[in-house]
Enzyme design. Sequence first.
Site, PDB file in Angstrom:
ATOM      1  N   LYS A  11       0.828  -1.206   0.000  1.00 45.17           N
ATOM      2  CA  LYS A  11       0.000   0.000   0.000  1.00 45.17           C
ATOM      3  C   LYS A  11       0.871   1.269   0.000  1.00 45.17           C
ATOM      4  O   LYS A  11       2.077   1.212   0.258  1.00 45.17           O
ATOM      5  CB  LYS A  11      -0.921  -0.031   1.230  1.00 45.17           C
ATOM      6  CG  LYS A  11      -1.890  -1.215   1.210  1.00 45.17           C
ATOM      7  CD  LYS A  11      -2.891  -1.121   2.342  1.00 45.17           C
ATOM      8  CE  LYS A  11      -3.876  -2.280   2.280  1.00 45.17           C
ATOM      9  NZ  LYS A  11      -4.961  -2.129   3.267  1.00 45.17           N
ATOM     10  N   TYR A  51     -11.753  -2.746  -4.169  1.00 46.00           N
ATOM     11  CA  TYR A  51     -12.376  -2.822  -2.848  1.00 46.00           C
ATOM     12  C   TYR A  51     -13.900  -2.838  -2.946  1.00 46.00           C
ATOM     13  O   TYR A  51     -14.582  -2.337  -2.050  1.00 46.00           O
ATOM     14  CB  TYR A  51     -11.883  -1.666  -1.984  1.00 46.00           C
ATOM     15  CG  TYR A  51     -10.493  -1.920  -1.410  1.00 46.00           C
ATOM     16  CD1 TYR A  51     -10.283  -2.982  -0.530  1.00 46.00           C
ATOM     17  CD2 TYR A  51      -9.406  -1.131  -1.739  1.00 46.00           C
ATOM     18  CE1 TYR A  51      -9.023  -3.241  -0.003  1.00 46.00           C
ATOM     19  CE2 TYR A  51      -8.137  -1.374  -1.218  1.00 46.00           C
ATOM     20  CZ  TYR A  51      -7.957  -2.443  -0.340  1.00 46.00           C
ATOM     21  OH  TYR A  51      -6.717  -2.699   0.184  1.00 46.00           O
ATOM     22  N   PHE A  59     -15.743   3.138   6.503  1.00 44.45           N
ATOM     23  CA  PHE A  59     -14.357   3.500   6.229  1.00 44.45           C
ATOM     24  C   PHE A  59     -14.042   3.515   4.727  1.00 44.45           C
ATOM     25  O   PHE A  59     -12.919   3.817   4.327  1.00 44.45           O
ATOM     26  CB  PHE A  59     -13.399   2.537   6.942  1.00 44.45           C
ATOM     27  CG  PHE A  59     -13.561   1.091   6.562  1.00 44.45           C
ATOM     28  CD1 PHE A  59     -12.960   0.572   5.430  1.00 44.45           C
ATOM     29  CD2 PHE A  59     -14.329   0.237   7.352  1.00 44.45           C
ATOM     30  CE1 PHE A  59     -13.113  -0.753   5.076  1.00 44.45           C
ATOM     31  CE2 PHE A  59     -14.488  -1.101   7.004  1.00 44.45           C
ATOM     32  CZ  PHE A  59     -13.877  -1.600   5.866  1.00 44.45           C
ATOM     33  N   ARG A  87      -1.406 -14.861   3.826  1.00 38.21           N
ATOM     34  CA  ARG A  87      -2.295 -14.210   4.803  1.00 38.21           C
ATOM     35  C   ARG A  87      -1.788 -14.396   6.232  1.00 38.21           C
ATOM     36  O   ARG A  87      -1.932 -13.514   7.072  1.00 38.21           O
ATOM     37  CB  ARG A  87      -3.734 -14.670   4.596  1.00 38.21           C
ATOM     38  CG  ARG A  87      -4.289 -14.029   3.305  1.00 38.21           C
ATOM     39  CD  ARG A  87      -5.691 -14.416   3.017  1.00 38.21           C
ATOM     40  NE  ARG A  87      -6.648 -13.939   3.996  1.00 38.21           N
ATOM     41  CZ  ARG A  87      -7.163 -12.711   4.019  1.00 38.21           C
ATOM     42  NH1 ARG A  87      -6.784 -11.817   3.124  1.00 38.21           N
ATOM     43  NH2 ARG A  87      -8.054 -12.377   4.922  1.00 38.21           N
ATOM     44  N   THR A  93      -5.919  -7.642  10.071  1.00 41.57           N
ATOM     45  CA  THR A  93      -6.072  -6.298   9.491  1.00 41.57           C
ATOM     46  C   THR A  93      -5.510  -5.183  10.362  1.00 41.57           C
ATOM     47  O   THR A  93      -4.826  -4.289   9.875  1.00 41.57           O
ATOM     48  CB  THR A  93      -7.574  -6.014   9.234  1.00 41.57           C
ATOM     49  OG1 THR A  93      -8.108  -7.096   8.472  1.00 41.57           O
ATOM     50  CG2 THR A  93      -7.773  -4.720   8.475  1.00 41.57           C
ATOM     51  N   ARG A 104       2.227  -6.797   9.210  1.00 41.66           N
ATOM     52  CA  ARG A 104       1.477  -5.715   9.856  1.00 41.66           C
ATOM     53  C   ARG A 104       1.877  -5.564  11.319  1.00 41.66           C
ATOM     54  O   ARG A 104       1.960  -4.452  11.856  1.00 41.66           O
ATOM     55  CB  ARG A 104      -0.020  -5.981   9.730  1.00 41.66           C
ATOM     56  CG  ARG A 104      -0.538  -5.756   8.309  1.00 41.66           C
ATOM     57  CD  ARG A 104      -1.884  -6.378   8.123  1.00 41.66           C
ATOM     58  NE  ARG A 104      -2.526  -6.009   6.872  1.00 41.66           N
ATOM     59  CZ  ARG A 104      -3.604  -6.606   6.395  1.00 41.66           C
ATOM     60  NH1 ARG A 104      -4.153  -7.613   7.070  1.00 41.66           N
ATOM     61  NH2 ARG A 104      -4.141  -6.225   5.259  1.00 41.66           N
ATOM     62  N   ASN A 114      -2.195  -0.184   6.855  1.00 34.73           N
ATOM     63  CA  ASN A 114      -1.649  -1.448   7.359  1.00 34.73           C
ATOM     64  C   ASN A 114      -0.679  -2.111   6.380  1.00 34.73           C
ATOM     65  O   ASN A 114      -0.555  -3.335   6.346  1.00 34.73           O
ATOM     66  CB  ASN A 114      -2.785  -2.386   7.775  1.00 34.73           C
ATOM     67  CG  ASN A 114      -3.754  -2.655   6.640  1.00 34.73           C
ATOM     68  OD1 ASN A 114      -3.581  -2.152   5.539  1.00 34.73           O
ATOM     69  ND2 ASN A 114      -4.768  -3.454   6.899  1.00 34.73           N
ATOM     70  N   HIS A 117      -1.957  -5.455   1.451  1.00 28.64           N
ATOM     71  CA  HIS A 117      -3.243  -6.123   1.265  1.00 28.64           C
ATOM     72  C   HIS A 117      -2.944  -7.469   0.612  1.00 28.64           C
ATOM     73  O   HIS A 117      -2.032  -7.573  -0.194  1.00 28.64           O
ATOM     74  CB  HIS A 117      -4.142  -5.296   0.337  1.00 28.64           C
ATOM     75  CG  HIS A 117      -5.284  -6.082  -0.206  1.00 28.64           C
ATOM     76  ND1 HIS A 117      -6.428  -6.317   0.524  1.00 28.64           N
ATOM     77  CD2 HIS A 117      -5.438  -6.748  -1.386  1.00 28.64           C
ATOM     78  CE1 HIS A 117      -7.248  -7.066  -0.197  1.00 28.64           C
ATOM     79  NE2 HIS A 117      -6.669  -7.337  -1.358  1.00 28.64           N
ATOM     80  N   GLU A 128      -8.348  -9.453  -8.478  1.00 28.03           N
ATOM     81  CA  GLU A 128      -7.589  -8.264  -8.066  1.00 28.03           C
ATOM     82  C   GLU A 128      -6.358  -8.044  -8.938  1.00 28.03           C
ATOM     83  O   GLU A 128      -6.012  -6.909  -9.267  1.00 28.03           O
ATOM     84  CB  GLU A 128      -7.218  -8.381  -6.586  1.00 28.03           C
ATOM     85  CG  GLU A 128      -8.447  -8.336  -5.693  1.00 28.03           C
ATOM     86  CD  GLU A 128      -8.158  -8.606  -4.219  1.00 28.03           C
ATOM     87  OE1 GLU A 128      -6.975  -8.748  -3.847  1.00 28.03           O
ATOM     88  OE2 GLU A 128      -9.133  -8.672  -3.442  1.00 28.03           O
TER      89      GLU A 128
HETATM   90  P1  CMP Z   1      -7.234  -4.771   3.530  1.00 27.99           P
HETATM   91  O1  CMP Z   1      -6.754  -6.099   3.945  1.00 27.99           O
HETATM   92  O2  CMP Z   1      -6.612  -4.136   2.338  1.00 27.99           O
HETATM   93  O3  CMP Z   1      -8.816  -4.870   3.282  1.00 27.99           O
HETATM   94  C1  CMP Z   1      -9.673  -3.780   3.434  1.00 27.99           C
HETATM   95  C2  CMP Z   1      -8.997  -2.592   4.015  1.00 27.99           C
HETATM   96  O4  CMP Z   1      -9.852  -1.629   4.587  1.00 27.99           O
HETATM   97  C3  CMP Z   1      -8.115  -3.028   5.187  1.00 27.99           C
HETATM   98  O5  CMP Z   1      -7.035  -3.766   4.740  1.00 27.99           O
HETATM   99  C4  CMP Z   1      -7.822  -1.685   5.819  1.00 27.99           C
HETATM  100  O6  CMP Z   1      -6.847  -0.949   5.100  1.00 27.99           O
HETATM  101  C5  CMP Z   1      -9.167  -1.000   5.665  1.00 27.99           C
HETATM  102  N1  CMP Z   1     -10.021  -1.156   6.867  1.00 27.99           N
HETATM  103  C6  CMP Z   1     -10.656  -2.266   7.297  1.00 27.99           C
HETATM  104  N2  CMP Z   1     -11.373  -2.020   8.406  1.00 27.99           N
HETATM  105  C7  CMP Z   1     -11.198  -0.705   8.682  1.00 27.99           C
HETATM  106  C8  CMP Z   1     -11.684   0.170   9.702  1.00 27.99           C
HETATM  107  N3  CMP Z   1     -12.502  -0.263  10.659  1.00 27.99           N
HETATM  108  N4  CMP Z   1     -11.281   1.462   9.674  1.00 27.99           N
HETATM  109  C9  CMP Z   1     -10.464   1.920   8.704  1.00 27.99           C
HETATM  110  N5  CMP Z   1      -9.987   1.134   7.703  1.00 27.99           N
HETATM  111  C10 CMP Z   1     -10.333  -0.161   7.690  1.00 27.99           C
END
Ligand code: CMP
Length: 144
Positions: A11, A51, A59, A87, A93, A104, A114, A117, A128
């Site tokens: 990211k 997404y 969010f 994973r 996450t 992470r 984070n 992805h 994707e």
């Molecule tokens: P990712 O694994 O890329 O999948 C969805 C993304 O949304 C996640 O990582 C975070 O970057 C973001 N995300 C998920 N939950 C939240 C949350 N509660 N608040 C802000 N960002 C979020």
Amino acid sequence: MVEELEFLLIKPDGVRRGLVGEIIRRLEAKGLRITRLKMLQLTRECAEKLYDVHRGKEFYEKLVEFMTSGPVVAVLVEGDGAVEVVRTMIGPTDGRRAPPGTIRGDFSTSILENVVHAADSEERARYEAEIAFDPGCDAYDYDL
Ligand code: CMP
């Protein structure tokens, strides 16, 4: 042995913080094969496609804004059980909750920013990867 394909995206925070090499190093050290690699700046439209499952969540806007805020690195990896292996390596996450030793857990204290992805299934990895490796999804201006 189940050979799988997995898609990973480093990211904008991971790129800004100079973590590209470290993340790729971990994937290779684990024994996964990197089969495609590309830096790009996601268009808003493609970030939304990537997404799609989160559309409507509170969010979502912040996420799309963040994902288009700078270059990302798309990585396709292959290996035995690659989806689960990757994973596990990236961790949960929320960077604040991710255990040390995970990407992470070692590099993030944020749920949004984070670092990486990874797709949650091989089917999703293909979906994707098609987006990230589509030249039309790259908004970067390559004029040097
Ligand atoms: P990712 O694994 O890329 O999948 C969805 C993304 O949304 C996640 O990582 C975070 O970057 C973001 N995300 C998920 N939950 C939240 C949350 N509660 N608040 C802000 N960002 C979020």
